[in-house]
Design a protein around this motif. Sequence first.
Motif, PDB file in Angstrom:
ATOM      1  N   PHE A 163       0.821  -1.214   0.000  1.00 46.43           N
ATOM      2  CA  PHE A 163       0.000   0.000   0.000  1.00 46.43           C
ATOM      3  C   PHE A 163       0.859   1.270   0.000  1.00 46.43           C
ATOM      4  O   PHE A 163       0.363   2.355  -0.261  1.00 46.43           O
ATOM      5  CB  PHE A 163      -0.949   0.024   1.199  1.00 46.43           C
ATOM      6  CG  PHE A 163      -1.986  -1.071   1.155  1.00 46.43           C
ATOM      7  CD1 PHE A 163      -3.057  -0.994   0.274  1.00 46.43           C
ATOM      8  CD2 PHE A 163      -1.884  -2.181   1.977  1.00 46.43           C
ATOM      9  CE1 PHE A 163      -4.016  -2.000   0.219  1.00 46.43           C
ATOM     10  CE2 PHE A 163      -2.835  -3.193   1.934  1.00 46.43           C
ATOM     11  CZ  PHE A 163      -3.899  -3.099   1.052  1.00 46.43           C
ATOM     12  N   SER A 164       2.152   1.130   0.299  1.00 48.41           N
ATOM     13  CA  SER A 164       3.038   2.290   0.331  1.00 48.41           C
ATOM     14  C   SER A 164       3.659   2.576  -1.037  1.00 48.41           C
ATOM     15  O   SER A 164       4.404   3.540  -1.179  1.00 48.41           O
ATOM     16  CB  SER A 164       4.153   2.075   1.362  1.00 48.41           C
ATOM     17  OG  SER A 164       5.149   1.191   0.885  1.00 48.41           O
ATOM     18  N   LEU A 165       3.363   1.761  -2.015  1.00 49.44           N
ATOM     19  CA  LEU A 165       3.964   1.901  -3.342  1.00 49.44           C
ATOM     20  C   LEU A 165       2.954   2.385  -4.374  1.00 49.44           C
ATOM     21  O   LEU A 165       1.781   2.045  -4.303  1.00 49.44           O
ATOM     22  CB  LEU A 165       4.545   0.554  -3.803  1.00 49.44           C
ATOM     23  CG  LEU A 165       5.548  -0.097  -2.866  1.00 49.44           C
ATOM     24  CD1 LEU A 165       5.941  -1.465  -3.395  1.00 49.44           C
ATOM     25  CD2 LEU A 165       6.770   0.790  -2.666  1.00 49.44           C
ATOM     26  N   THR A 166       3.453   3.155  -5.344  1.00 47.34           N
ATOM     27  CA  THR A 166       2.640   3.603  -6.468  1.00 47.34           C
ATOM     28  C   THR A 166       3.465   3.498  -7.740  1.00 47.34           C
ATOM     29  O   THR A 166       4.678   3.312  -7.694  1.00 47.34           O
ATOM     30  CB  THR A 166       2.170   5.066  -6.306  1.00 47.34           C
ATOM     31  OG1 THR A 166       3.311   5.911  -6.252  1.00 47.34           O
ATOM     32  CG2 THR A 166       1.320   5.258  -5.068  1.00 47.34           C
ATOM     33  N   ARG A 167       2.831   3.603  -8.859  1.00 49.52           N
ATOM     34  CA  ARG A 167       3.430   3.694 -10.188  1.00 49.52           C
ATOM     35  C   ARG A 167       4.512   2.645 -10.437  1.00 49.52           C
ATOM     36  O   ARG A 167       4.268   1.464 -10.313  1.00 49.52           O
ATOM     37  CB  ARG A 167       3.926   5.108 -10.439  1.00 49.52           C
ATOM     38  CG  ARG A 167       2.811   6.129 -10.358  1.00 49.52           C
ATOM     39  CD  ARG A 167       3.316   7.506 -10.645  1.00 49.52           C
ATOM     40  NE  ARG A 167       2.214   8.447 -10.525  1.00 49.52           N
ATOM     41  CZ  ARG A 167       2.378   9.702 -10.303  1.00 49.52           C
ATOM     42  NH1 ARG A 167       3.578  10.213 -10.205  1.00 49.52           N
ATOM     43  NH2 ARG A 167       1.334  10.491 -10.213  1.00 49.52           N
ATOM     44  N   LYS A 168       5.708   3.096 -10.841  1.00 48.92           N
ATOM     45  CA  LYS A 168       6.795   2.174 -11.213  1.00 48.92           C
ATOM     46  C   LYS A 168       7.171   1.245 -10.060  1.00 48.92           C
ATOM     47  O   LYS A 168       7.447   0.066 -10.278  1.00 48.92           O
ATOM     48  CB  LYS A 168       8.041   2.945 -11.662  1.00 48.92           C
ATOM     49  CG  LYS A 168       7.913   3.600 -13.004  1.00 48.92           C
ATOM     50  CD  LYS A 168       9.105   4.432 -13.467  1.00 48.92           C
ATOM     51  CE  LYS A 168      10.392   4.320 -12.750  1.00 48.92           C
ATOM     52  NZ  LYS A 168      11.471   5.141 -13.282  1.00 48.92           N
ATOM     53  N   ALA A 169       7.169   1.761  -8.855  1.00 49.10           N
ATOM     54  CA  ALA A 169       7.537   0.947  -7.698  1.00 49.10           C
ATOM     55  C   ALA A 169       6.516  -0.167  -7.467  1.00 49.10           C
ATOM     56  O   ALA A 169       6.882  -1.306  -7.157  1.00 49.10           O
ATOM     57  CB  ALA A 169       7.669   1.820  -6.452  1.00 49.10           C
ATOM     58  N   LYS A 170       5.252   0.144  -7.621  1.00 46.05           N
ATOM     59  CA  LYS A 170       4.187  -0.861  -7.442  1.00 46.05           C
ATOM     60  C   LYS A 170       4.287  -1.935  -8.530  1.00 46.05           C
ATOM     61  O   LYS A 170       4.144  -3.128  -8.251  1.00 46.05           O
ATOM     62  CB  LYS A 170       2.812  -0.174  -7.484  1.00 46.05           C
ATOM     63  CG  LYS A 170       1.652  -1.096  -7.236  1.00 46.05           C
ATOM     64  CD  LYS A 170       1.395  -1.221  -5.768  1.00 46.05           C
ATOM     65  CE  LYS A 170       0.024  -1.784  -5.506  1.00 46.05           C
ATOM     66  NZ  LYS A 170      -0.369  -1.629  -4.132  1.00 46.05           N
ATOM     67  N   GLN A 171       4.549  -1.512  -9.760  1.00 53.25           N
ATOM     68  CA  GLN A 171       4.708  -2.463 -10.862  1.00 53.25           C
ATOM     69  C   GLN A 171       5.893  -3.388 -10.596  1.00 53.25           C
ATOM     70  O   GLN A 171       5.797  -4.600 -10.781  1.00 53.25           O
ATOM     71  CB  GLN A 171       4.901  -1.726 -12.183  1.00 53.25           C
ATOM     72  CG  GLN A 171       3.677  -0.988 -12.641  1.00 53.25           C
ATOM     73  CD  GLN A 171       3.964  -0.065 -13.820  1.00 53.25           C
ATOM     74  OE1 GLN A 171       5.111   0.198 -14.169  1.00 53.25           O
ATOM     75  NE2 GLN A 171       2.913   0.441 -14.438  1.00 53.25           N
ATOM     76  N   TRP A 172       7.018  -2.794 -10.182  1.00 51.23           N
ATOM     77  CA  TRP A 172       8.216  -3.580  -9.889  1.00 51.23           C
ATOM     78  C   TRP A 172       7.928  -4.594  -8.781  1.00 51.23           C
ATOM     79  O   TRP A 172       8.248  -5.775  -8.915  1.00 51.23           O
ATOM     80  CB  TRP A 172       9.358  -2.648  -9.471  1.00 51.23           C
ATOM     81  CG  TRP A 172      10.533  -3.357  -8.919  1.00 51.23           C
ATOM     82  CD1 TRP A 172      11.543  -3.945  -9.616  1.00 51.23           C
ATOM     83  CD2 TRP A 172      10.821  -3.588  -7.531  1.00 51.23           C
ATOM     84  NE1 TRP A 172      12.442  -4.498  -8.742  1.00 51.23           N
ATOM     85  CE2 TRP A 172      12.021  -4.298  -7.459  1.00 51.23           C
ATOM     86  CE3 TRP A 172      10.169  -3.231  -6.350  1.00 51.23           C
ATOM     87  CZ2 TRP A 172      12.602  -4.673  -6.258  1.00 51.23           C
ATOM     88  CZ3 TRP A 172      10.739  -3.613  -5.141  1.00 51.23           C
ATOM     89  CH2 TRP A 172      11.940  -4.319  -5.105  1.00 51.23           C
ATOM     90  N   TYR A 173       7.319  -4.150  -7.690  1.00 51.65           N
ATOM     91  CA  TYR A 173       7.038  -5.023  -6.559  1.00 51.65           C
ATOM     92  C   TYR A 173       6.130  -6.182  -6.973  1.00 51.65           C
ATOM     93  O   TYR A 173       6.376  -7.336  -6.628  1.00 51.65           O
ATOM     94  CB  TYR A 173       6.391  -4.221  -5.425  1.00 51.65           C
ATOM     95  CG  TYR A 173       6.081  -5.050  -4.199  1.00 51.65           C
ATOM     96  CD1 TYR A 173       7.068  -5.335  -3.270  1.00 51.65           C
ATOM     97  CD2 TYR A 173       4.797  -5.548  -3.982  1.00 51.65           C
ATOM     98  CE1 TYR A 173       6.788  -6.096  -2.150  1.00 51.65           C
ATOM     99  CE2 TYR A 173       4.508  -6.301  -2.863  1.00 51.65           C
ATOM    100  CZ  TYR A 173       5.505  -6.575  -1.949  1.00 51.65           C
ATOM    101  OH  TYR A 173       5.220  -7.340  -0.844  1.00 51.65           O
ATOM    102  N   THR A 174       5.097  -5.880  -7.726  1.00 50.73           N
ATOM    103  CA  THR A 174       4.164  -6.908  -8.177  1.00 50.73           C
ATOM    104  C   THR A 174       4.882  -7.955  -9.023  1.00 50.73           C
ATOM    105  O   THR A 174       4.677  -9.163  -8.833  1.00 50.73           O
ATOM    106  CB  THR A 174       3.000  -6.275  -8.963  1.00 50.73           C
ATOM    107  OG1 THR A 174       2.336  -5.343  -8.117  1.00 50.73           O
ATOM    108  CG2 THR A 174       2.006  -7.320  -9.434  1.00 50.73           C
TER     109      THR A 174
END
Length: 104
Positions: A84-95
């Motif tokens: 929940f602390s990630l957005t955009r590129k970071a969220k994509q990378w984490y996923t």
Amino acid sequence: MKPTQIQNLSTSKGEFREPPPLKSNLSSSYELHPGLIAMVQALPFSGHDNKNPCHHLLEFEEMCSCLSISGMTQETLKWELFPFSLTRKAKQWYTLVVESMNGD
């Protein structure tokens, strides 16, 4: 010096602890209160070049150290809140990283 992109911070699979499986390990007796999620989302990390992921992790750790859910370990709480602390590129990378570790 050019800032490090989040993709360059990934490591080999055995170097750090892995997150729990993508499926939640919360039983029905545990619930992440929307207020906790909103608090974490208020300090997002997007992965843009001008943002330091280490600063985000330190802020996230500090925030989580003040939180507790009865019967849930601090480590589990962090793993559940971190996405929940990630957005955009970071969220994509984490996923992508979590899916590859789960064999998807």
